[in-house]
Write a protein that holds these residues in place. Structure first.
Motif, short mmCIF file in Angstrom:
data_model
loop_
_atom_site.label_atom_id
_atom_site.label_comp_id
_atom_site.label_asym_id
_atom_site.label_seq_id
_atom_site.Cartn_x
_atom_site.Cartn_y
_atom_site.Cartn_z
N ALA A 16 9.58 -35.11 -7.09
CA ALA A 16 10.10 -34.48 -5.88
C ALA A 16 9.04 -34.41 -4.80
CB ALA A 16 10.64 -33.09 -6.20
N THR A 19 8.49 -37.61 -2.83
CA THR A 19 9.51 -37.96 -1.85
C THR A 19 9.50 -37.00 -0.67
OG1 THR A 19 11.19 -36.64 -2.99
CG2 THR A 19 11.03 -38.97 -3.59
N PHE A 21 10.27 -33.77 -0.84
CA PHE A 21 11.23 -32.70 -1.02
C PHE A 21 10.64 -31.58 -1.85
CE2 PHE A 21 14.08 -36.51 -0.70
CZ PHE A 21 14.32 -36.33 0.64
N GLN A 22 11.14 -30.38 -1.64
CA GLN A 22 10.62 -29.19 -2.31
C GLN A 22 11.18 -29.05 -3.71
OE1 GLN A 22 8.24 -27.34 -0.94
NE2 GLN A 22 8.27 -28.69 0.81
N SER A 23 10.32 -29.16 -4.70
CA SER A 23 10.77 -29.03 -6.08
C SER A 23 11.06 -27.59 -6.45
CB SER A 23 9.74 -29.63 -7.04
OG SER A 23 8.51 -28.95 -6.92
N PHE A 34 17.55 -26.37 -0.81
CA PHE A 34 17.07 -27.74 -1.03
C PHE A 34 17.69 -28.68 0.00
CE2 PHE A 34 18.14 -31.91 -2.79
CZ PHE A 34 16.87 -32.44 -2.94
N TYR A 35 18.99 -28.55 0.22
CA TYR A 35 19.68 -29.44 1.15
C TYR A 35 19.18 -29.24 2.58
CZ TYR A 35 23.41 -32.37 2.91
OH TYR A 35 24.10 -33.39 3.52
N GLN A 37 16.20 -28.14 3.51
CA GLN A 37 14.85 -28.71 3.58
C GLN A 37 14.90 -30.22 3.61
OE1 GLN A 37 12.82 -26.99 0.25
NE2 GLN A 37 12.51 -25.03 1.28
N ARG A 38 15.79 -30.79 2.82
CA ARG A 38 15.93 -32.25 2.77
C ARG A 38 16.39 -32.77 4.13
NH1 ARG A 38 20.37 -35.88 1.13
NH2 ARG A 38 19.42 -37.76 0.35
N MET A 39 17.38 -32.10 4.73
CA MET A 39 17.89 -32.53 6.03
C MET A 39 16.78 -32.44 7.08
SD MET A 39 21.09 -31.10 8.28
CE MET A 39 20.37 -29.48 8.47
N ARG A 41 13.51 -32.56 6.64
CA ARG A 41 12.49 -33.58 6.37
C ARG A 41 12.96 -34.97 6.82
NH1 ARG A 41 8.15 -35.84 6.79
NH2 ARG A 41 7.35 -37.05 5.07
N LEU A 42 14.21 -35.27 6.56
CA LEU A 42 14.75 -36.57 6.99
C LEU A 42 14.79 -36.67 8.52
CD1 LEU A 42 17.60 -37.08 4.39
CD2 LEU A 42 15.45 -38.34 4.55
#
Length: 55
Positions: A16, A19, A21-23, A34-35, A37-39, A41-42
């Motif tokens: 994680a 990539t 993303f926060q594990s 998580f979602y 943070q993922r959004m 980061r993208l």
């Protein structure tokens, strides 16, 4: 036993982290965090490439 080296729970943080993303949110079973943070980061990756800003 994991079929792929580093694919078990002990290697999840490494994957994680690689990539971006926060594990921690995955381990805490907090999908919404998580979602988000993922959004974010993208968007940080995509916006400069497109020359635009979302927010």
């Amino acid at each position: 036993m994991a079929l792929v080296q580093g694919a078990g729970p002990e290697g999840a943080g490494e994957s994680a982290g690689a990539t971006g993303f926060q594990s921690e949110t995955l381990r805490a079973d907090d999908f919404e965090a998580f979602y988000r943070q993922r959004m974010q980061r993208l968007l940080e990756i995509i916006e400069p490439t497109m020359g635009k800003s979302c927010c």
